[in-house]
Design a protein around this motif. Structure first.
Motif, mmCIF file in Angstrom:
data_model
loop_
_atom_site.group_PDB
_atom_site.id
_atom_site.type_symbol
_atom_site.label_atom_id
_atom_site.label_comp_id
_atom_site.label_asym_id
_atom_site.label_seq_id
_atom_site.Cartn_x
_atom_site.Cartn_y
_atom_site.Cartn_z
ATOM 1 N N SER A 26 0.838 -1.198 0.000
ATOM 2 C CA SER A 26 0.000 0.000 0.000
ATOM 3 C C SER A 26 0.873 1.249 0.000
ATOM 4 O O SER A 26 1.836 1.350 0.746
ATOM 5 C CB SER A 26 -0.901 0.001 1.234
ATOM 6 N N ASP A 27 0.548 2.225 -0.843
ATOM 7 C CA ASP A 27 1.290 3.476 -0.921
ATOM 8 C C ASP A 27 0.533 4.631 -0.273
ATOM 9 O O ASP A 27 0.880 5.787 -0.480
ATOM 10 C CB ASP A 27 1.563 3.832 -2.380
ATOM 11 N N ASP A 28 -0.478 4.334 0.499
ATOM 12 C CA ASP A 28 -1.259 5.388 1.145
ATOM 13 C C ASP A 28 -0.385 6.182 2.108
ATOM 14 O O ASP A 28 0.307 5.623 2.944
ATOM 15 C CB ASP A 28 -2.448 4.802 1.911
ATOM 16 N N GLY A 29 -0.416 7.491 1.990
ATOM 17 C CA GLY A 29 0.330 8.359 2.888
ATOM 18 C C GLY A 29 1.777 8.568 2.497
ATOM 19 O O GLY A 29 2.496 9.305 3.170
ATOM 20 N N GLN A 30 2.241 7.944 1.432
ATOM 21 C CA GLN A 30 3.642 8.068 1.039
ATOM 22 C C GLN A 30 3.975 9.501 0.633
ATOM 23 O O GLN A 30 5.048 10.001 0.948
ATOM 24 C CB GLN A 30 3.966 7.104 -0.098
ATOM 25 N N GLY A 31 3.077 10.169 -0.053
ATOM 26 C CA GLY A 31 3.326 11.545 -0.475
ATOM 27 C C GLY A 31 3.497 12.480 0.705
ATOM 28 O O GLY A 31 4.359 13.362 0.697
ATOM 29 N N THR A 32 2.710 12.284 1.745
ATOM 30 C CA THR A 32 2.814 13.105 2.946
ATOM 31 C C THR A 32 4.176 12.937 3.605
ATOM 32 O O THR A 32 4.808 13.912 4.012
ATOM 33 C CB THR A 32 1.694 12.730 3.943
ATOM 34 N N VAL A 33 4.627 11.695 3.687
ATOM 35 C CA VAL A 33 5.934 11.424 4.294
ATOM 36 C C VAL A 33 7.041 12.096 3.489
ATOM 37 O O VAL A 33 7.975 12.678 4.053
ATOM 38 C CB VAL A 33 6.179 9.897 4.392
ATOM 39 N N GLU A 34 6.937 12.053 2.163
ATOM 40 C CA GLU A 34 7.957 12.675 1.330
ATOM 41 C C GLU A 34 7.960 14.192 1.492
ATOM 42 O O GLU A 34 9.025 14.812 1.560
ATOM 43 C CB GLU A 34 7.738 12.291 -0.129
#
Length: 79
Positions: A26-34
């Motif tokens: 799952s890639d959910d929330g990956q953009g926020t972490v970046e």
């Protein structure tokens, strides 16, 4: 008795394996972490630049440029 334990073990293993696979892909929330990582990196670079200016000229220049940019965006720089 052993077949029941074997069945319970296999069922639990497969359920956990499926859950792990689903969460790992799952890639959910990956953009926020970046974005948070990028913001922290930029903040660290800014702190390092400000701290290296021994007489404060670097810090003053940065503050003036940031204020000038904010004024230009807000329209305060246009008499």
């Amino acid at each position: 008795m052993y077949p029941a334990f074997g069945f319970a073990h296999a069922t639990a293993y497969h359920a956990l394996h499926r859950a792990h696979r689903r969460l790992a892909t799952s890639d959910d929330g990956q953009g926020t972490v970046e974005y948070i990582g990028l913001i922290l990196l930029l903040a660290g670079v800014m702190v390092a630049v400000v701290k290296t200016g021994s007489d404060g000229t670097i810090a003053k220049t940065i503050v003036q440029k940031v204020k000038g940019t904010i004024d230009d965006v807000g329209g305060a720089g246009k008499g």
